[in-house]
Design an enzyme around this catalytic site. Sequence first.
Site, PDB file in Angstrom:
ATOM      1  N   LYS A 193      51.413  43.280  31.789  1.00 22.83           N
ATOM      2  CA  LYS A 193      51.931  42.327  32.769  1.00 22.83           C
ATOM      3  C   LYS A 193      53.339  41.948  32.339  1.00 22.83           C
ATOM      4  O   LYS A 193      53.546  41.463  31.212  1.00 22.83           O
ATOM      5  CB  LYS A 193      51.015  41.092  32.803  1.00 22.83           C
ATOM      6  N   HIS A 196      42.759  46.152  41.322  1.00 24.30           N
ATOM      7  CA  HIS A 196      43.459  44.973  40.820  1.00 24.30           C
ATOM      8  C   HIS A 196      42.446  43.913  40.404  1.00 24.30           C
ATOM      9  O   HIS A 196      41.307  43.917  40.852  1.00 24.30           O
ATOM     10  CB  HIS A 196      44.344  44.470  41.973  1.00 24.30           C
TER      11      HIS A 196
HETATM   12  O1  GKR Z   1      46.677  36.825  36.205  1.00 22.18           O
HETATM   13  O2  GKR Z   1      48.758  36.358  35.957  1.00 22.18           O
HETATM   14  C1  GKR Z   1      47.876  37.048  36.413  1.00 22.18           C
HETATM   15  C2  GKR Z   1      48.230  38.251  37.229  1.00 22.18           C
HETATM   16  O3  GKR Z   1      49.623  38.318  37.362  1.00 22.18           O
HETATM   17  C3  GKR Z   1      47.568  38.221  38.581  1.00 22.18           C
HETATM   18  O4  GKR Z   1      47.842  36.996  39.209  1.00 22.18           O
HETATM   19  C4  GKR Z   1      47.995  39.340  39.487  1.00 22.18           C
HETATM   20  O5  GKR Z   1      47.435  39.142  40.769  1.00 22.18           O
HETATM   21  O6  GKR Z   1      46.823  40.814  37.968  1.00 22.18           O
HETATM   22  C5  GKR Z   1      47.478  40.699  39.123  1.00 22.18           C
HETATM   23  C6  GKR Z   1      48.448  41.829  39.352  1.00 22.18           C
HETATM   24  O7  GKR Z   1      48.146  42.936  38.993  1.00 22.18           O
HETATM   25  O8  GKR Z   1      49.495  41.617  39.979  1.00 22.18           O
HETATM   26 MG    MG Z   2      49.808  43.874  39.987  1.00 30.98          MG
END
Ligand code: GKR
Ligand code: MG
Length: 429
Positions: free
Chosen positions: A199, A327
Amino acid sequence: MTSHLIRHVRVTPIAFRDPPLLNAAGIHEPWALRSIIEIETDSGLIGINESYGDLPMLEALAKAAPALTGLSPWALNDMETRIAALVTPTQTASEFLGTQVSLAPGTHVSKTVAKVISAFEVAMMDLQGQLANAPVVDLLGGAARPAVPFSAYLFFKYAEHIEKPYAPDPWGEGIKPEQMVAQARRMIGEYGFKSIKLKAGTLLPEQEAATILALAKAFPGAPLRIDPNGNWTVPTSLKVVEQLRGVLEYYEDPAPGLDGMAEVARQCEVPLATNMVVTDLKEFRRNVEMGCPVRIVLSDHHYWGGLRATQRLATLCQTFGLGLSMHSNSHLGISLTAMTHLAASVPLLSYACDTHYPWQDDEVVQGGRLQFDDGSLRVPQTPGLGVTLDRDALARLHDNYLNTTIRNRDDLGQMRKYDPAFTGHQPRF
Ligand code: GKR
Ligand code: MG
């Protein structure tokens, strides 16, 4: 003959510990919210599911629940019609979102009908499985694979939440590349994952790219992905992908909007994936009309309208030669089990799926935390979903919900506690 008509729907909001994980919108709050759905028949069977737990979702579920009374658990089409009639939003998406970055399509008001249908569909299919003495995967056409691989989902993170609401999590700080390699080693050591997702969109892009390169060196041959959630401009996206030449399996949501993604796609060889710009059929059509700049759709049954709707999405992806993966958002074991049944039933879904599961340490199903084997989860063979509620855990997690003031996920507001000047506007880099 015993009748098995739906008598009652119960929705219990829960909250569980969530680490200070960084993302483009800000940072995770100390408690993640979910809802646990129980659908009970007049014969006493109970079908369960897990979904979003933010306030608008709880209100939509409460509004829709009475429409299920008297329905057969097999009447999914009827359920969908009734729900759509009750919870179609009048509010426009922009009114709901304001200026805040939404990383999670699940919080988007335009997805209300799909989310509520999904929440009930899975619980009804759990009932169907119990009635037919068959696992949900068989109701979906049978397993294309006996086990579903998931990926190691790495996050840059702080060591502790700013409010210090409980003891720090065991993962420690994850900012420098070497800390992220250690995070990956630990996660892969515990779960056996083979693919790695990072991420991104939160530190300087050079630092995030350096992290991917460090991971590539530490885990030679492991499929790698990076996901800045549209927080990079097109030039930044292109610069980073050039630095990562030969390293990425796919490039997830580098630049904002389908137009931004299309511009990146024109100048980059790595396939683009998304859970941000192809999140419903209208957006799917637009991607096709633009010549498919997005090559891999990251599905999520929670907001695509359920397990069967995601299977239909798979057929569409196949028709247009697109890939499909999965996802996730912060979740517990009921969601993970539903994801596993679904992913097992879709031959096209051949990438390792995302899961936030390693970041949670709690559980609401009997038997506790689900066990991965070599990075995969075996598809349950017992009737229905194959997991049941641990009532004591449910009560404890509901108490957590009652004891926190969090009612809607707000990564931006949480980040402002650390940095009052943080705007969350994107693209930031
Ligand atoms: O949990 O911070 C998080 C992710 O950024 C999530 O909100 C996203 O929806 O995991 C997700 C993604 O792949 O974009
Ligand atoms: Mg994503």
